[in-house]
Design a protein around this motif. Structure first.
Motif, mmCIF file in Angstrom:
data_model
loop_
_atom_site.group_PDB
_atom_site.id
_atom_site.type_symbol
_atom_site.label_atom_id
_atom_site.label_comp_id
_atom_site.label_asym_id
_atom_site.label_seq_id
_atom_site.Cartn_x
_atom_site.Cartn_y
_atom_site.Cartn_z
ATOM 1 N N SER A 55 0.814 -1.219 0.000
ATOM 2 C CA SER A 55 0.000 0.000 0.000
ATOM 3 C C SER A 55 0.848 1.270 0.000
ATOM 4 C CB SER A 55 -0.936 0.010 1.206
ATOM 5 O OG SER A 55 -0.207 -0.019 2.419
ATOM 6 N N GLY A 56 2.103 1.161 0.397
ATOM 7 C CA GLY A 56 2.978 2.326 0.407
ATOM 8 C C GLY A 56 4.131 2.215 -0.570
ATOM 9 N N ASN A 57 3.991 1.315 -1.546
ATOM 10 C CA ASN A 57 5.101 1.049 -2.464
ATOM 11 C C ASN A 57 4.855 1.596 -3.861
ATOM 12 O OD1 ASN A 57 5.333 -1.749 -0.557
ATOM 13 N ND2 ASN A 57 7.214 -0.639 -1.005
ATOM 14 N N THR A 58 5.945 1.981 -4.500
ATOM 15 C CA THR A 58 5.877 2.491 -5.870
ATOM 16 C C THR A 58 5.838 1.334 -6.867
ATOM 17 O OG1 THR A 58 8.282 2.508 -6.164
ATOM 18 C CG2 THR A 58 7.260 4.484 -5.190
ATOM 19 N N ILE A 59 5.516 1.662 -8.096
ATOM 20 C CA ILE A 59 5.509 0.665 -9.168
ATOM 21 C C ILE A 59 6.920 0.105 -9.370
ATOM 22 C CG2 ILE A 59 5.244 0.403 -11.679
ATOM 23 C CD1 ILE A 59 2.844 2.354 -11.423
ATOM 24 N N GLU A 60 7.909 0.971 -9.284
ATOM 25 C CA GLU A 60 9.288 0.517 -9.437
ATOM 26 C C GLU A 60 9.655 -0.496 -8.355
ATOM 27 O OE1 GLU A 60 13.560 2.571 -10.370
ATOM 28 O OE2 GLU A 60 12.473 3.360 -8.644
ATOM 29 N N VAL A 106 -2.894 -8.415 -12.459
ATOM 30 C CA VAL A 106 -4.223 -8.674 -11.903
ATOM 31 C C VAL A 106 -4.662 -7.473 -11.073
ATOM 32 C CG1 VAL A 106 -5.422 -10.048 -10.137
ATOM 33 C CG2 VAL A 106 -4.067 -11.185 -11.906
ATOM 34 N N ALA A 107 -5.952 -7.175 -11.089
ATOM 35 C CA ALA A 107 -6.515 -6.083 -10.296
ATOM 36 C C ALA A 107 -7.305 -6.642 -9.120
ATOM 37 C CB ALA A 107 -7.432 -5.224 -11.166
ATOM 38 N N ASP A 108 -7.100 -6.060 -7.947
ATOM 39 C CA ASP A 108 -7.843 -6.437 -6.744
ATOM 40 C C ASP A 108 -8.660 -5.229 -6.285
ATOM 41 O OD1 ASP A 108 -8.791 -7.025 -4.237
ATOM 42 O OD2 ASP A 108 -6.874 -7.653 -3.394
ATOM 43 N N PRO A 109 -9.885 -5.066 -6.802
ATOM 44 C CA PRO A 109 -10.704 -3.906 -6.442
ATOM 45 C C PRO A 109 -11.295 -4.001 -5.042
ATOM 46 C CG PRO A 109 -11.933 -5.371 -7.870
ATOM 47 C CD PRO A 109 -10.547 -5.939 -7.793
ATOM 48 N N SER A 110 -11.265 -5.178 -4.432
ATOM 49 C CA SER A 110 -11.795 -5.330 -3.072
ATOM 50 C C SER A 110 -10.908 -4.592 -2.076
ATOM 51 C CB SER A 110 -11.909 -6.814 -2.714
ATOM 52 O OG SER A 110 -12.770 -7.488 -3.618
ATOM 53 N N HIS A 111 -9.608 -4.927 -2.061
ATOM 54 C CA HIS A 111 -8.677 -4.207 -1.207
ATOM 55 C C HIS A 111 -8.440 -2.794 -1.727
ATOM 56 C CE1 HIS A 111 -7.589 -8.210 0.412
ATOM 57 N NE2 HIS A 111 -7.298 -7.510 1.495
ATOM 58 N N GLY A 112 -8.556 -2.614 -3.020
ATOM 59 C CA GLY A 112 -8.309 -1.312 -3.619
ATOM 60 C C GLY A 112 -9.303 -0.254 -3.196
ATOM 61 N N THR A 113 -10.515 -0.674 -2.820
ATOM 62 C CA THR A 113 -11.548 0.278 -2.429
ATOM 63 C C THR A 113 -11.986 0.102 -0.984
ATOM 64 O OG1 THR A 113 -13.376 -1.171 -3.137
ATOM 65 C CG2 THR A 113 -12.432 0.298 -4.803
ATOM 66 N N ARG A 142 -10.729 2.542 1.635
ATOM 67 C CA ARG A 142 -9.652 1.848 2.346
ATOM 68 C C ARG A 142 -8.300 2.206 1.754
ATOM 69 N NH1 ARG A 142 -9.162 -4.660 3.668
ATOM 70 N NH2 ARG A 142 -7.051 -4.574 4.495
ATOM 71 N N ASN A 143 -8.219 2.147 0.426
ATOM 72 C CA ASN A 143 -7.039 2.558 -0.320
ATOM 73 C C ASN A 143 -7.507 3.367 -1.527
ATOM 74 O OD1 ASN A 143 -4.732 1.106 1.037
ATOM 75 N ND2 ASN A 143 -6.003 -0.655 0.539
ATOM 76 N N THR A 144 -6.562 3.906 -2.266
ATOM 77 C CA THR A 144 -6.886 4.543 -3.543
ATOM 78 C C THR A 144 -6.445 3.580 -4.631
ATOM 79 O OG1 THR A 144 -6.628 6.785 -2.686
ATOM 80 C CG2 THR A 144 -6.420 6.480 -5.068
ATOM 81 N N PHE A 145 -7.416 3.058 -5.373
ATOM 82 C CA PHE A 145 -7.075 2.086 -6.415
ATOM 83 C C PHE A 145 -6.339 2.800 -7.541
ATOM 84 C CE2 PHE A 145 -7.805 -0.629 -10.093
ATOM 85 C CZ PHE A 145 -7.403 -1.845 -9.573
ATOM 86 N N ASP A 146 -5.123 2.379 -7.810
ATOM 87 C CA ASP A 146 -4.260 3.049 -8.789
ATOM 88 C C ASP A 146 -4.498 2.476 -10.175
ATOM 89 O OD1 ASP A 146 -2.339 4.500 -10.073
ATOM 90 O OD2 ASP A 146 -0.635 3.608 -9.030
ATOM 91 N N ILE A 147 -5.507 2.988 -10.844
ATOM 92 C CA ILE A 147 -5.846 2.491 -12.183
ATOM 93 C C ILE A 147 -4.709 2.743 -13.163
ATOM 94 C CG2 ILE A 147 -6.949 4.576 -13.108
ATOM 95 C CD1 ILE A 147 -8.482 1.061 -13.338
ATOM 96 N N ASN A 148 -3.910 3.804 -12.911
ATOM 97 C CA ASN A 148 -2.765 4.100 -13.785
ATOM 98 C C ASN A 148 -1.774 2.944 -13.829
ATOM 99 O OD1 ASN A 148 -3.455 7.049 -13.946
ATOM 100 N ND2 ASN A 148 -2.927 6.969 -11.786
ATOM 101 N N ALA A 149 -1.664 2.243 -12.700
ATOM 102 C CA ALA A 149 -0.633 1.210 -12.584
ATOM 103 C C ALA A 149 -0.839 0.084 -13.587
ATOM 104 C CB ALA A 149 -0.619 0.638 -11.165
ATOM 105 N N GLY A 200 -4.386 -1.182 -4.715
ATOM 106 C CA GLY A 200 -4.620 0.086 -4.056
ATOM 107 C C GLY A 200 -3.439 0.545 -3.226
ATOM 108 N N ILE A 201 -3.290 1.863 -3.137
ATOM 109 C CA ILE A 201 -2.199 2.461 -2.369
ATOM 110 C C ILE A 201 -2.761 3.446 -1.346
ATOM 111 C CG2 ILE A 201 -0.393 2.168 -4.096
ATOM 112 C CD1 ILE A 201 -0.963 5.009 -5.053
ATOM 113 N N ARG A 202 -2.004 3.710 -0.321
ATOM 114 C CA ARG A 202 -2.431 4.627 0.738
ATOM 115 C C ARG A 202 -2.198 6.070 0.297
ATOM 116 N NH1 ARG A 202 -0.410 3.280 6.644
ATOM 117 N NH2 ARG A 202 -1.869 1.570 6.232
ATOM 118 N N THR A 203 -3.242 6.879 0.342
ATOM 119 C CA THR A 203 -3.136 8.299 0.010
ATOM 120 C C THR A 203 -3.797 9.104 1.121
ATOM 121 O OG1 THR A 203 -5.260 8.437 -1.178
ATOM 122 C CG2 THR A 203 -3.334 7.686 -2.439
#
Length: 272
Positions: A142-147, A199-206, A179-186, A170-173
């Motif tokens: 949740s606090g990690n970059t794409i890199e 894979v996308a996890d919209p459950s934890h992402g939102t 719960r998190n901000t789902f990073d659709i850009n990623a 999702g990432i913490r913003t």
């Protein structure tokens, strides 16, 4: 040095095969099931329902890294036993989260091993999984970059295991309403940078069940190779993360839309 995960190093998409299920071949693969396995009866009821709705793999947590040590943290080995039974009964490959190296022998029959967000930078665990002949689903922290996610994948790839699937969850913003901000850009960015399936996890992402479906459909439109959805037969009584789980009927409706969006995406990507 070009990373093994880089598309420059490996221009063609990597396809991760799990029996008859494929990640990265252009089709949408659906993973569904409860956040945590609570009982054999609960799991079997959910497993039959998600299969009927079109899920390709069954997920279920036997070990859960909870923020509070006083909350339900899973059934452990007994949970894995129930998951494998449910997989055999339904014919669905199974997915579960591992937390430490010592538990690797318990996961020998699990088809896809999940590394959760809190273990994304558990490098000894990643290296150990890299020595296995077993697909790994690697979740972004949740606090990690794409890199940083790609470098974590590198720990698995560089130890000999090419079967890595990346997961945006999702990432913490600064936004407190989800719960998190789902990073659709990623999703499209990872597809551009790496050959690995995403894979996308919209459950934890939102963290909110009512918006899991639209965010799932947005993730499909953005190009994800698969979705991972938490499903519960009675979310209000769930022992873990019930607020982000869709019920059985909700998952059926989600999948109807998901397959329609998949068709539209296919047409868009392959115009006449």
């Amino acid at each position: 040095m070009e990373l093994l995960a880089s598309r420059k190093k490996h221009p063609q998409n990597t396809i991760v095969n799990i029996g008859k299920v494929h990640f990265g071949d252009g089709n949408l693969t659906a993973i569904a099931g409860p956040c945590t396995i609570e009982s054999k009866e609960q799991l079997f009821a959910i497993a039959e329902a998600v299969k009927a709705s079109g899920a390709d793999l069954l997920r279920g947590g036997a070990y859960k890294p909870r923020t509070s040590p006083y909350t339900f943290r899973g059934l452990g080995p007994k949970g894995l036993e129930y998951l494998l039974e449910a997989g055999q009964k339904t014919g669905l490959p199974v997915v579960s989260e591992i937390m430490e190296i010592a538990d690797i022998p318990l996961f020998k029959d699990v088809d896809l091993i999940q590394v959760g967000a809190k273990n994304m930078q558990n490098y000894p665990l990643l290296e150990a999984l890299g020595k296995l002949d077993k697909p790994v689903l690697l979740k972004r922290g949740s606090g990690n970059t794409i890199e940083e996610l790609l470098y974590s994948a590198e720990y698995i790839l560089s130890n000999g295991n090419p079967n890595v699937i990346l997961c945006e969850r999702g990432i913490r913003t600064f936004e407190p309403m989800t719960r998190n901000t789902f990073d659709i850009n990623a999703i499209p960015l990872l597809k551009e940078l790496s050959h690995l399936p995403v894979v996308a996890d919209p459950s934890h992402g939102t963290g909110i069940s009512s918006i899991v479906t639209p965010v799932t459909h947005a993730a499909i439109a953005s190009g994800c190779d698969g979705i991972m959805v938490e499903v519960h037969n009675d979310p209000a009584c769930a022992l873990c993360d019930g607020q982000q789980a869709v019920d059985l009927n909700g998952f059926a409706q989600l999948m109807l839309g998901a397959r329609e969006y998949e068709k539209i995406r296919c047409i868009y990507n392959n115009p006449l």
